[in-house]
Enzyme design. Sequence first.
Site, mmCIF file in Angstrom:
data_model
loop_
_atom_site.group_PDB
_atom_site.id
_atom_site.type_symbol
_atom_site.label_atom_id
_atom_site.label_comp_id
_atom_site.label_asym_id
_atom_site.label_seq_id
_atom_site.Cartn_x
_atom_site.Cartn_y
_atom_site.Cartn_z
ATOM 1 C CB THR A 184 -14.778 -34.690 -65.588
ATOM 2 O OG1 THR A 184 -15.087 -35.217 -64.487
ATOM 3 C CG2 THR A 184 -16.274 -34.413 -66.073
ATOM 4 N NE ARG B 166 -15.879 -41.301 -56.925
ATOM 5 C CZ ARG B 166 -15.762 -40.362 -57.761
ATOM 6 N NH1 ARG B 166 -15.365 -40.689 -59.072
ATOM 7 N NH2 ARG B 166 -15.657 -39.203 -57.407
ATOM 8 C CB ILE B 167 -21.233 -44.068 -59.112
ATOM 9 C CG1 ILE B 167 -21.504 -45.192 -59.719
ATOM 10 C CG2 ILE B 167 -22.097 -43.014 -59.961
ATOM 11 C CD1 ILE B 167 -22.846 -45.744 -59.711
ATOM 12 N N GLY B 168 -19.292 -41.403 -59.577
ATOM 13 C CA GLY B 168 -19.102 -39.846 -59.204
ATOM 14 C C GLY B 168 -20.155 -39.057 -59.477
ATOM 15 C CB THR C 211 -14.822 -30.793 -64.436
ATOM 16 O OG1 THR C 211 -13.478 -31.359 -64.150
ATOM 17 C CG2 THR C 211 -14.410 -29.460 -64.754
ATOM 18 C CE LYS D 182 -10.215 -31.333 -54.527
ATOM 19 N NZ LYS D 182 -9.829 -30.795 -53.095
#
EC number: 3.4.19.5
Lengths: 312, 312
Positions: free
Chosen positions: B180, B208-210, B230, B232
Amino acid sequence: MVGWAIALHGGGGDIPLDLPDEKRIPREIALRHCLDLGVSALKSDKHPLDVTELVVRALENHPYFNAGKGSVLTAQGTVEMEASIMDGKTKSCGAVSGLTTVVNPVSLARLVMEKTPHIYLAFNAAEAFAREHGVETGESSYFITPENIARLKQAKELNRVQLDYTVPTPEIPGDSQIGTVGCVAVDRSGNLAAATSTGGYVNKMAGRIGDSPLIGAGTYANHICAVSATGIGEYIIRATLAKEVAALMEYKGLSLTEAAAYAVEQSGPRGTCGLVAVSANGEVAMPFNTNGMFRACATEDGYTEVAIWPKN
Amino acid sequence: MVGWAIALHGGAGDIPIDLPDERRIPRETALRHCLDLGVSALKSGKHPLDVTELVVRELENHPDFNAGKGSVLTAQGTVEMEASIMDGKTKSCGAVSGLTTVINPVSLARLVMEKTPHIYLAFDAAEAFARAHGAETVDSSHFITPENIARLKQAKEFNRVQLDYTAPTPEIRGDSQIGTVGCVAVDSAGNLASATSTGGYVNKMVGRIGDTPVIGAGTYANHLCAVSATGKGEYIIRATVAREVAALMEYKGLSLTEAAAYAVEQSGPRGTCGVVAVSANGEVAMPFNTTGMFRACATEDGYTEIAIWPKN
């Protein structure tokens, strides 16, 4: 130990007071049926995560609500479903978007939460994940109802993005296919959970994601409360509505009722949204700033309510 | 009137203290360059929405950060980029996910915000939208760097989801491609904006969307502060980190510094995340609970900082 509580919604929006019986009665019956399912589950000590999932599955299976079967259609005449689920104690959560064949989006969201290291899967990959895990899928003909084909046609004729509801005009009766279904529940131990599912906007752009799969916007649960929102997705996202209720309780010391009402009021102009919420203390709140919200709730002390418009 | 302020990050994670010069210096140089761009823009009266977008574009274009060019790879060896942007005064926001060819995801997010009635577009539809609006696109190979191909191979060998960083082992040098990039800014009139962009996790599941495109998790701005997170992604989503900072300020009366530090601390165990934040009063905060966070900031009174590890 406090009493259990459950609340569910079938969408908030411009539900006209003169909604014809043939549109009103099936939905009231469905709300009562889903409430009964949820109450039985709580009475038999099922965890709120299981309770909210099974209630939302039942709402998804109902063609009269805008989720699962009966989802409104995208501009391309397809369904794109999304959902999320959250456990208040652990803050584990799962979310899915862009589903086209999965019969129960909320269950896929739970699978993402429990079977992957991730929270949110979308579109082709979410569909592939569903197949890998043997999740029930159906043809698009299963999800698409004649009423929704008609709604899309109407929206296109009006040449505008139709929100969750149609402003009634003399020729067009008010719509009752209001966006989103959801359920929140708390058990006697204070465990909380929330789940939300939707087909989105009538005539939405394909690929448009709304508030329902966004943790903190359409769904949120922590150790204090569980919230599921419905209404105009873009407002709910900007207001981070579900999280707002929890933040007002935790940081400003508001009660569930105060926090839920304030969050709805601040989210945007009248006609924006509604939510259902329960607290760790077994309280329930179901505020909305729209004409109506299909809703139902019950608490352990015997209170139950099934309603559409504001109580007087 | 208060002073303007800007803060930006190139990712938080386990950045080893013995990071070799050939990895450290290009990143420090890039941070300084991006900071200078942002400061010039603020000095020439550009709105924070423009400032944060142009700074994040610059970070995306840099191959040494995990966004745009230089994005980490999915399990299938592809890039899937996502971004979001938010204007504090209006709470207008835009978000995109699943991009494979768009050179500047943050600019596409802004386009969604300004050119559609929606907030969030994803995957095929987002790519189609980019083309429909003439956003700059390029073959996917443009984004893929040899270092990231190596990182993916390494992650697969470990047969686990590699988070934003690699725990150093004797044979493997610590990673510096931390997830990020982001930027927050406030002008002298108190207008706030935030923008965040990423390639996600090394070896993440396709689809997968974060946290980065989720308003309230990776990005948030209102009339009080602007925040970009930013770390996990799953922890940041559960903790609704960016929104948390604002809620603590608004409802608990914490200062920016206190709110940002508390939000990071509460988000999860050490090694979870970091944020950059500015307040309407021209303050800056850049807390993190990881080993390091590539970051830079400047305020109108002349203060500037470029750093990687905690200050002593």
